[in-house]
Scaffold this active site. Structure first.
Site, short mmCIF file in Angstrom:
data_model
loop_
_atom_site.label_atom_id
_atom_site.label_comp_id
_atom_site.label_asym_id
_atom_site.label_seq_id
_atom_site.Cartn_x
_atom_site.Cartn_y
_atom_site.Cartn_z
NE ARG A 124 -58.82 -13.51 -12.38
CZ ARG A 124 -59.45 -13.48 -11.21
NH1 ARG A 124 -59.34 -12.40 -10.42
NH2 ARG A 124 -60.17 -14.49 -10.80
CE LYS A 143 -42.71 -15.77 -14.18
NZ LYS A 143 -43.22 -14.39 -14.01
CD GLU A 201 -39.07 -13.41 -13.78
OE1 GLU A 201 -40.01 -14.20 -13.95
OE2 GLU A 201 -39.23 -12.19 -13.69
CE LYS A 214 -39.73 -12.38 -17.21
NZ LYS A 214 -41.12 -12.50 -17.61
P1 13P Z 1 -42.41 -7.32 -15.69
O1 13P Z 1 -41.90 -7.20 -17.12
O2 13P Z 1 -43.62 -6.46 -15.44
O3 13P Z 1 -41.31 -7.15 -14.69
O4 13P Z 1 -42.98 -8.78 -15.53
C1 13P Z 1 -42.26 -9.83 -16.00
C2 13P Z 1 -42.52 -11.03 -15.19
O5 13P Z 1 -42.87 -12.06 -15.69
C3 13P Z 1 -42.31 -10.94 -13.72
O6 13P Z 1 -42.30 -12.22 -13.18
#
Ligand code: 13P
Length: 340
Positions: free
Chosen positions: A47, A136, A177, A219
């Site tokens: 990773r 986030k 998000e 987001k």
């Molecule tokens: P994806 O663009 O692969 O949907 O991932 C964005 C993300 O941060 C999901 O939490």
């Protein structure tokens, strides 16, 4: 620096024309799934090697303003430099995913809820010492004939608002998000209806919790037909429907809307973003990207876990970052896909 100035400076650095965000914050099970697809075992070392490759890709700072990291990555190093510092030295803002994943919402079948509020202020203080300047948190909404329910929509909004308030109190800029999933056979209209209800409730909750809208980034998902729906939608239709919903629900005080890719393929997610910026240049927010899979899929394919492929993998990242940077400006054309 006061907390307000700190938040403002972080937002200004994250929100720039022609730039977006790289989501590299996959949890251990998720990155293991991505690695398994290319036959690579997920270990702390693999990773770290992969994320070092991403963060040191030459030229990405021209198109990537910020990177979302997973907790483990904050403590990993490339040589003698911590990975958040590697980003910061390139002018890229390091951030951190702070939610602890989702599970079922009790007594509300089919609805989901995200965990992780307990101890969040203390965790944020630690992440900040490790270099993170934004956070986030993702809430997930699955569409069925009866989901998400009104209760599900309200409970998820409350979580996002409480998270965002804790972040702002700590001087960490929150990415909010809400992801309405692409899974299912629902229509574009149904996705629009759910996304509108979700966004409305979130902005009510953010207001109730005194979150400063100038200091968040939203987001969201784009408004799309479900992946098993019979009809596909054009980039122009998706752009129009997505912006119709966002105009109805997102105050203009929000500086930037950075879409997730959510299962769209890399080319689609770039074309859809471009259609928004080309078709609606007067949108009141910056419209950009915060893609995980759509930026990283070609990188993983090129890498295959081999050190000798690292430069090719970095070029694959630069290409997607550059094309999405152009899409942010409404200057992308599909013919650019065949150029390197
Ligand atoms: P994806 O663009 O692969 O949907 O991932 C964005 C993300 O941060 C999901 O939490």
């Amino acid at each position: 620096m006061s907390i307000t100035n700190e938040l403002q400076a972080t937002i200004e650095q994250m929100v720039q024309r022609g730039k977006g965000i790289l989501a590299a914050d996959e949890s251990h099970p998720t990155i293991a799934k991505r690695f398994a697809a290319i036959d690579v075992e997920a270990t702390p070392e693999s990773r770290c090697a992969y994320r070092t490759l991403l963060f040191t890709a030459p030229g990405i700072e021209d198109f990537i303003s910020a990177v979302i990291e997973f907790e483990e990555t904050l403590a990993q190093s490339a040589g003698d430099r911590a990975l958040p510092e590697v980003l910061a030295q390139r002018g890229i803002v390091p951030g951190i995913k702070v939610d602890k994943g989702k599970g079922p919402l009790a007594l509300s079948p089919g609805d989901l809820i995200t965990y992780g509020l307990d101890g969040l202020a203390e965790r944020l203080a630690q992440y900040k010492r490790q270099g993170a300047r934004f956070a986030k948190w993702r809430e997930v909404y699955s569409i069925s004939d009866c989901n998400p329910t009104q209760l599900g929509i309200a409970a998820n909004a409350e979580m996002l608002a409480r998270y965002a308030a804790v972040c702002q109190e700590q001087g960490v800029a929150p990415i909010v998000e809400p992801e309405v999933l692409i899974d299912g056979d629902h229509s574009l209209t149904r996705c629009a209806e759910v996304t509108e209800a979700v966004q409305k409730e979130i902005f009510h909750a953010l207001y109730r919790h005194r979150v400063v809208l100038e200091h968040i980034i939203l987001k969201p998902n784009m408004v799309l037909p479900g992946k098993d729906h019979a009809d596909r939608a054009s980039a122009e239709e998706i752009a129009e429907e997505t912006l119709r919903v966002l105009r109805r629900t997102v105050p203009t005080a929000v500086p930037s809307i950075n879409f997730l890719s959510g299962g769209m393929n890399p080319e689609e997610s770039t074309a859809n973003l471009n259609a928004m910026n080309a078709g609606f240049p007067q949108a009141p927010w910056l419209l950009s990207f915060s893609y995980g899979r759509a930026l990283q899929q070609p990188v993983l394919q090129a890498w295959q876990g081999r050190a000798e492929n690292a430069a090719a993998a970095q070029r694959a990242l630069l290409k997607r970052a550059r094309l999405n940077g152009l899409a942010q400006r409404g200057e992308y054309q599909s013919s650019m896909e065949s150029q390197d």
